[in-house]
Write a protein that holds these residues in place. Sequence first.
Motif, PDB file in Angstrom:
ATOM      1  N   ASP A   2       0.837  -1.201   0.000  1.00 22.47           N
ATOM      2  CA  ASP A   2       0.000   0.000   0.000  1.00 22.47           C
ATOM      3  C   ASP A   2       0.875   1.255   0.000  1.00 22.47           C
ATOM      4  O   ASP A   2       0.617   2.209  -0.737  1.00 22.47           O
ATOM      5  CB  ASP A   2      -0.922  -0.015   1.218  1.00 22.47           C
ATOM      6  CG  ASP A   2      -1.956   1.101   1.166  1.00 22.47           C
ATOM      7  OD1 ASP A   2      -2.790   1.088   0.247  1.00 22.47           O
ATOM      8  OD2 ASP A   2      -1.913   1.985   2.041  1.00 22.47           O
ATOM      9  N   ASP A   3       1.932   1.252   0.818  1.00 21.63           N
ATOM     10  CA  ASP A   3       2.843   2.400   0.844  1.00 21.63           C
ATOM     11  C   ASP A   3       3.535   2.567  -0.498  1.00 21.63           C
ATOM     12  O   ASP A   3       3.720   3.692  -0.986  1.00 21.63           O
ATOM     13  CB  ASP A   3       3.899   2.200   1.939  1.00 21.63           C
ATOM     14  CG  ASP A   3       3.300   2.269   3.335  1.00 21.63           C
ATOM     15  OD1 ASP A   3       2.191   2.826   3.475  1.00 21.63           O
ATOM     16  OD2 ASP A   3       3.948   1.765   4.278  1.00 21.63           O
ATOM     17  N   LEU A   4       3.915   1.464  -1.117  1.00 22.18           N
ATOM     18  CA  LEU A   4       4.575   1.515  -2.416  1.00 22.18           C
ATOM     19  C   LEU A   4       3.663   2.132  -3.467  1.00 22.18           C
ATOM     20  O   LEU A   4       4.071   3.010  -4.238  1.00 22.18           O
ATOM     21  CB  LEU A   4       4.995   0.104  -2.832  1.00 22.18           C
ATOM     22  CG  LEU A   4       5.645  -0.056  -4.211  1.00 22.18           C
ATOM     23  CD1 LEU A   4       6.936   0.731  -4.276  1.00 22.18           C
ATOM     24  CD2 LEU A   4       5.904  -1.525  -4.506  1.00 22.18           C
ATOM     25  N   LEU A   5       2.406   1.719  -3.487  1.00 16.51           N
ATOM     26  CA  LEU A   5       1.466   2.253  -4.470  1.00 16.51           C
ATOM     27  C   LEU A   5       1.236   3.750  -4.265  1.00 16.51           C
ATOM     28  O   LEU A   5       1.118   4.509  -5.227  1.00 16.51           O
ATOM     29  CB  LEU A   5       0.140   1.492  -4.377  1.00 16.51           C
ATOM     30  CG  LEU A   5       0.162   0.041  -4.866  1.00 16.51           C
ATOM     31  CD1 LEU A   5      -1.158  -0.650  -4.572  1.00 16.51           C
ATOM     32  CD2 LEU A   5       0.474  -0.023  -6.352  1.00 16.51           C
ATOM     33  N   ARG A   6       1.181   4.175  -3.032  1.00 16.34           N
ATOM     34  CA  ARG A   6       0.966   5.599  -2.764  1.00 16.34           C
ATOM     35  C   ARG A   6       2.200   6.423  -3.150  1.00 16.34           C
ATOM     36  O   ARG A   6       2.074   7.571  -3.583  1.00 16.34           O
ATOM     37  CB  ARG A   6       0.611   5.811  -1.297  1.00 16.34           C
ATOM     38  CG  ARG A   6      -0.715   5.174  -0.937  1.00 16.34           C
ATOM     39  CD  ARG A   6      -1.192   5.500   0.466  1.00 16.34           C
ATOM     40  NE  ARG A   6      -2.400   4.745   0.755  1.00 16.34           N
ATOM     41  CZ  ARG A   6      -3.612   5.072   0.325  1.00 16.34           C
ATOM     42  NH1 ARG A   6      -3.773   6.168  -0.401  1.00 16.34           N
ATOM     43  NH2 ARG A   6      -4.668   4.332   0.617  1.00 16.34           N
ATOM     44  N   THR A   7       3.379   5.826  -3.037  1.00 19.60           N
ATOM     45  CA  THR A   7       4.587   6.513  -3.490  1.00 19.60           C
ATOM     46  C   THR A   7       4.597   6.622  -5.009  1.00 19.60           C
ATOM     47  O   THR A   7       5.000   7.650  -5.572  1.00 19.60           O
ATOM     48  CB  THR A   7       5.845   5.761  -3.005  1.00 19.60           C
ATOM     49  OG1 THR A   7       5.771   5.582  -1.592  1.00 19.60           O
ATOM     50  CG2 THR A   7       7.105   6.523  -3.343  1.00 19.60           C
ATOM     51  N   VAL A   8       4.149   5.567  -5.692  1.00 16.07           N
ATOM     52  CA  VAL A   8       4.008   5.624  -7.151  1.00 16.07           C
ATOM     53  C   VAL A   8       3.078   6.761  -7.538  1.00 16.07           C
ATOM     54  O   VAL A   8       3.351   7.535  -8.468  1.00 16.07           O
ATOM     55  CB  VAL A   8       3.477   4.281  -7.690  1.00 16.07           C
ATOM     56  CG1 VAL A   8       3.146   4.395  -9.170  1.00 16.07           C
ATOM     57  CG2 VAL A   8       4.498   3.182  -7.473  1.00 16.07           C
ATOM     58  N   GLN A   9       1.965   6.855  -6.816  1.00 16.81           N
ATOM     59  CA  GLN A   9       1.005   7.923  -7.092  1.00 16.81           C
ATOM     60  C   GLN A   9       1.682   9.288  -6.990  1.00 16.81           C
ATOM     61  O   GLN A   9       1.531  10.143  -7.876  1.00 16.81           O
ATOM     62  CB  GLN A   9      -0.150   7.837  -6.099  1.00 16.81           C
ATOM     63  CG  GLN A   9      -1.107   9.020  -6.154  1.00 16.81           C
ATOM     64  CD  GLN A   9      -1.900   9.167  -4.865  1.00 16.81           C
ATOM     65  OE1 GLN A   9      -1.691   8.424  -3.921  1.00 16.81           O
ATOM     66  NE2 GLN A   9      -2.781  10.139  -4.844  1.00 16.81           N
ATOM     67  N   TRP A  10       2.441   9.486  -5.922  1.00 20.72           N
ATOM     68  CA  TRP A  10       3.098  10.777  -5.717  1.00 20.72           C
ATOM     69  C   TRP A  10       4.104  11.062  -6.829  1.00 20.72           C
ATOM     70  O   TRP A  10       4.180  12.180  -7.353  1.00 20.72           O
ATOM     71  CB  TRP A  10       3.792  10.766  -4.354  1.00 20.72           C
ATOM     72  CG  TRP A  10       4.643  11.978  -4.117  1.00 20.72           C
ATOM     73  CD1 TRP A  10       4.243  13.230  -3.745  1.00 20.72           C
ATOM     74  CD2 TRP A  10       6.071  12.048  -4.269  1.00 20.72           C
ATOM     75  NE1 TRP A  10       5.312  14.061  -3.646  1.00 20.72           N
ATOM     76  CE2 TRP A  10       6.452  13.378  -3.961  1.00 20.72           C
ATOM     77  CE3 TRP A  10       7.052  11.114  -4.615  1.00 20.72           C
ATOM     78  CZ2 TRP A  10       7.786  13.789  -3.999  1.00 20.72           C
ATOM     79  CZ3 TRP A  10       8.372  11.524  -4.655  1.00 20.72           C
ATOM     80  CH2 TRP A  10       8.737  12.845  -4.343  1.00 20.72           C
TER      81      TRP A  10
END
Length: 657
Positions: free
Chosen positions: A638-646
Amino acid sequence: MVGPHSRLLGITLVLAGLWACIPPSEPRHTDWLAQRQPTDVCYRVNLLDGLSTHGTDELHDLFDCLNSHGHLDTLTGVDVAFDASTVSDVPVGVRLIQAFDAAAAHDIDPLSLVSTAAQAVTDGGEELSTLIDLSVEWTWGRPASEVASPGFDFTRADLLQQGLVAPLDGILPPVAEGLQGSAPTRRWLSELLAHDDTARLLHTLAAYHASSDPRIRPHVRPLLPHLGEALVAVGTPQNNRWTGVSGHSLHDLVDLLLTGDEPVLVPLSEDLHQMLSDARFSALAQQALVELSLEGSLQEVPAQTAWMASVDRSGGYLGPGEVSALHGLLRMLAQANQPASCTVDIWVTELDIELGNVAVAILGFLADQDPDFVVSSTGVLSDVLGWSLSQTVLDLVVDSGACPVLTQQLVDDLQVVDTLYRPEAYDLLSATLPLLHAMKNGDEDQLGTMADIATELQRAGAIPAVEEAIRDLGPTLLLEDLMALLPPLRDPTGYELILQAGEPLVLDDMLAWLSFLASPQGGGRIGWDDVSPLARPLASADDTWQLLDRLGLLLSDPEATSRDAGELLPWLLSLDPELRSLHTASDLVGDNQVMGPALEVLAQGDLAAAMCATEPVPGESLAPAAHLSQLATDGTLDDLLRTVQWLIESLPGNDGP
């Protein structure tokens, strides 16, 4: 200039770099670039001109670069598989690069793809968490809550083998081989992906799941749990009677009808196409069944059909070696599917019998009956033959042998008519009679077609396999749900069904799909011939049925998130309401430059085996799928996906999805 393939590989580098953000077990410098030396592996990878197709060295270098801190060590089996030789004597890695470069010609925008993923992260919330839970459940074949619980052992290969990912190792290679050898099948699959009805089907399913209509919601909400119960039922051998049974009635039925050496669908195709393409028959049959569904009686028909397959011809105990009532009915139609022309001397007079087709005459008589007016088997023969027959006279006719069609077996099988009029089969009778009436009054009389279908099932020895599946599936709630949904499927007018795009798919559309399988395509081919190179290896693989067994157990588990997977469909379609991804997939499947090398890689098998492995590579404790699911359950994914988003939102010129 950087090509599309290089951009996509650049995105891969970004994602892998983010993976490297997972805290390593050893200290490292805070400046990643400062760690790179002109002589290290990352400097040997040149993405500006794409990866080399002259060998796998640069591909290995790319993997080693991405794995600088060892966080991809669980995937080293994939790296090893790149060197495996394909049927064309070209390494797997090279064929992958060739497929990738060919796909880039279709203007696939990697930033758009990742932006869609970023939108899912931004807007998903609970839906995204559910999607991650589903990936965990499908990996392990057990509820996500159990996998995420403290103390769950991610190193247990025996547990990983019970998931839905492990069987793919035995499914993908033969399916790929089937597609490799059939250009018409690849063309059919490409056209199917881009067909308007495919998009309509997905949007229709989403609308049903989003509907709060009390006539729809109670039957859609439990569909997946009830599907799970049905999948468990077909693999339960307690009620098996057929000596040729394998223990899985659905597997046996599919093999006999569709994918075996002599599939029964082929000789049945002309009759099935004739019946399914009869518009008047279809309209009359649908109208009758919808009325029965609205009354609530149609929902009882599957269970009552299972009862007919579980009792003898007179409705009593079905002993070993005996023929069931259902089997007797179909056998009677098969035997009677011939003309009768004879004269029988019964001492005081002679009976002259002239019938064009006995089976059609019997079905035609029943088609005009009322389920509330009891008809006996003797009465049926009396009316059909045009003589008032007592049992004594009937015995004389049979014993005379003057009418070859009127045998003792046929007379005994005709007792099933009496059984159909028993209370235990009343709803089945109430559905059967209007269906026969619809056949009789179609654009063409379809009663003879029905008799021909029964004859072919009897000739092929298919009736016992059909009965096994009916006994398993008939009592399930899944079929009750489907019967209850027949009215909105036929005509959605007046029901709360809101589609994000297009018009809802209706029953006529679905019947047209079925009709295609049996429809002539020229050159002696039928529609099924286009589908079978994909369906045959899929249905023939034992791993396919293992996967379905495990799916059934998972969907039957009250703690499983997968039971509610259908509720995600409206949200998923909102990310791509025009379903451009389907058209992109269609283009890729239709391009031999993409599919040729891609299928060659899958058919070779080593890459699939490495991805689906349940045992870790030497020196590691986790298999690839186990590692990914661990990241999903501890919040890292989940943290990885949110970093991708950013990152995506921070790219110059990016205005979001």
